[in-house]
Design an enzyme around this catalytic site. Structure first.
Site, PDB file in Angstrom:
ATOM      1  N   GLU A 193       2.913   1.289  -3.152  1.00  0.00           N
ATOM      2  CA  GLU A 193       3.091   1.830  -1.741  1.00  0.00           C
ATOM      3  C   GLU A 193       4.516   0.923  -1.165  1.00  0.00           C
ATOM      4  O   GLU A 193       5.355   1.212  -0.568  1.00  0.00           O
ATOM      5  CB  GLU A 193       1.895   1.120  -0.721  1.00  0.00           C
ATOM      6  CG  GLU A 193       0.829   1.976  -0.910  1.00  0.00           C
ATOM      7  CD  GLU A 193       1.049   3.320  -0.325  1.00  0.00           C
ATOM      8  OE1 GLU A 193       1.605   4.305  -1.161  1.00  0.00           O
ATOM      9  OE2 GLU A 193       0.685   3.806   0.888  1.00  0.00           O
ATOM     10  N   THR A 197       9.000   6.834   4.875  1.00  0.00           N
ATOM     11  CA  THR A 197       8.459   6.076   5.537  1.00  0.00           C
ATOM     12  C   THR A 197       9.152   5.108   5.900  1.00  0.00           C
ATOM     13  O   THR A 197       9.314   4.601   6.961  1.00  0.00           O
ATOM     14  CB  THR A 197       7.135   5.641   4.788  1.00  0.00           C
ATOM     15  OG1 THR A 197       6.317   6.616   4.130  1.00  0.00           O
ATOM     16  CG2 THR A 197       6.285   4.727   5.451  1.00  0.00           C
TER      17      THR A 197
END
Lengths: 309, 309
Positions: B128, B181
């Site tokens: 991530e 993101t």
């Protein structure tokens, strides 16, 4: 009903992780209010016992709250009030909330319950606004709903009654100095770093989860205040020492009660509560500041009618 | 075990009121990963089907996560990986989380489960971090723990598995544009007004309470985002229109899924979910942006082993 006598418990707001939204009330500590119907309309404060408070109903939170009640639910008669004040004003354990919520609770009962719980919170908030400059019902909600409450929203009022783990006990140490809620709000910042806001919200959500799951370890982990305590702790004598001894004596956590100066600890069971209280009291031994100490289970019922003597 | 095939579900993080901490995973939408033991040490990505992704394991989140796993739990053999990618990267429904969590879940199974769930979250977070610049496990936690999760703390990892009301259904609309993101974090402010932080935390706590109480009305009231949505919504085409039609069609609430551009709605029951999905799809009729739409119950199990074909 001509006359009513109510017990108005003390309460702990914020509870570390729930600034302005979380609160619970105590079982063994609180004021009493006696309310009597009178022929003369309006509110008259007959006596205040225990602590000095204004007897002018426009300057007394009980009077302000009742007048707010009567604006919405007018009455053909008036009310005489006696306040037996055991919770010291400015102590941080909901002294004004006890007076204002107890007063409107009692008047509502005498009038046959016309108001909803959320109405009562709104009226009591008027009293809170008078003393603290802001109408936050985090102390009032547990008094009206009982137990441990989350005040999710103020406009409209939305209170969630949370479960209370059976062995949860609160210890309160009240150092006898006065902090005005107004002043304790001034030390807070208007903005919060995003990272701290996230941590605080996660702890509040974890706390709520801990109450539902009866999970004392989780409750303990969540009793953290990232936002308010760092600023307000400086107003409270010996705060970090109290916290340290409470935690070492087995408390689940320890923090500022409402806007202080009272400090609360939560424990699992009475035995640990007594030990925690003893250790916290020792911090003020030979100190020039006097203290009061309370140990109490969480009060599931809030304000209640008691027999008139 | 020589070979394993796992289903890695898509997931919705933030869920309006729980920025960076709340998440749930879907039942019917997800990737598959096939992992095979190999004689040559290290990780080799054999194939990626469905969407273009790097096959260099140092640039692929699955490879990064497995290497992080192998740093703590070294192995005498290596792993060959096939990724069947159904969740489009950059969609906002946990594409990278599915790859990284699925990969470490599978490797852990092959090695006989040496790692804990919290270990797996930590390893997957490395993946991530590579794509979003920040290691936030709000998508990874529900994949590893299953269902609806509150990630109370990252260091140490502390995940609380929340109850899932039985009739809760998620609708996802994915407008086919890509938002990194990384970029969607840049539009956020570093500081939050105290008042909004309090409201957001109260809604998150209310949401958790709603899940425990099976209270759809409460869940609905709490699906509010005071902090992130006002800034991120501008990155998402037709966001407020989608929200409006979803709410009018009976959704409990509607918000940005993760960092977008996907938009999620929650509903009580499948019937309303279908109606909500239809209305949301209509917003993009005759639009130059294509969409994908998913309807799914909440997946209580997260990543799971499926039969090898």
């Amino acid at each position: 009903m001509e006359k009513i006598r109510v017990f108005c418990p003390a309460s702990v707001a914020n509870v570390s992780c729930g600034f302005d939204v979380l609160g619970f009330c105590l079982k063994e500590v609180g004021d009493e209010i006696i309310i009597r119907k009178s022929k003369q309309k309006g509110v008259k404060i007959i006596s205040v016992e225990g602590h000095r408070l204004p007897s002018d109903p426009r300057k007394n939170v009980a009077g302000i709250a009742i007048n707010s009640f009567l604006n919405k639910y007018p009455s053909n008669f008036g009310f005489e009030i006696e306040i037996i004040k055991r919770i010291k004003p400015g102590s941080g354990i909901g002294s004004s909330a006890a007076s204002s919520a107890g007063a409107v609770f009692g008047v509502n009962k005498i009038l046959g319950d016309p108001a909803t719980k959320d109405d009562l919170i709104k009226f009591a908030m008027e009293g809170e606004k008078f003393v603290s400059g802001k109408a936050i019902p985090d102390n009032v909600s547990p008094l009206i709903y009982g137990g441990f409450t989350l005040t999710r929203s103020i406009d409209p009022i939305d209170v969630i009654k949370l479960p209370i783990p059976n062995e949860l006990v609160a210890v309160i140490i009240h150092p006898q100095i006065e902090i005005k809620t107004l002043h304790s709000r001034e030390v807070l910042k208007e903005n919060v770093p995003m990272e701290l806001a996230i941590k605080q919200s996660a702890n509040l959500a974890g706390m709520v989860s801990g109450l539902y799951k009866n999970d004392y370890d989780l409750i303990s982990k969540c009793l953290v205040d990232e936002i308010v305590e760092p600023h307000r702790s400086s107003l409270i004598p010996e705060f970090y020492k109290l916290k340290d001894v409470a935690n070492k004596a087995g408390a689940l956590g320890c923090g500022i009660s409402g806007s202080g100066p009272s400090v609360f600890a939560l424990t699992k069971g009475n035995e640990i509560a007594k030990r925690v209280a003893d250790e916290m009291k020792k911090v003020f031994k030979n100190h020039d500041i006097g203290i009061q100490c309370y140990i109490s289970k969480i009060n599931p019922n809030g304000i209640k009618i008691i027999p008139s003597k």
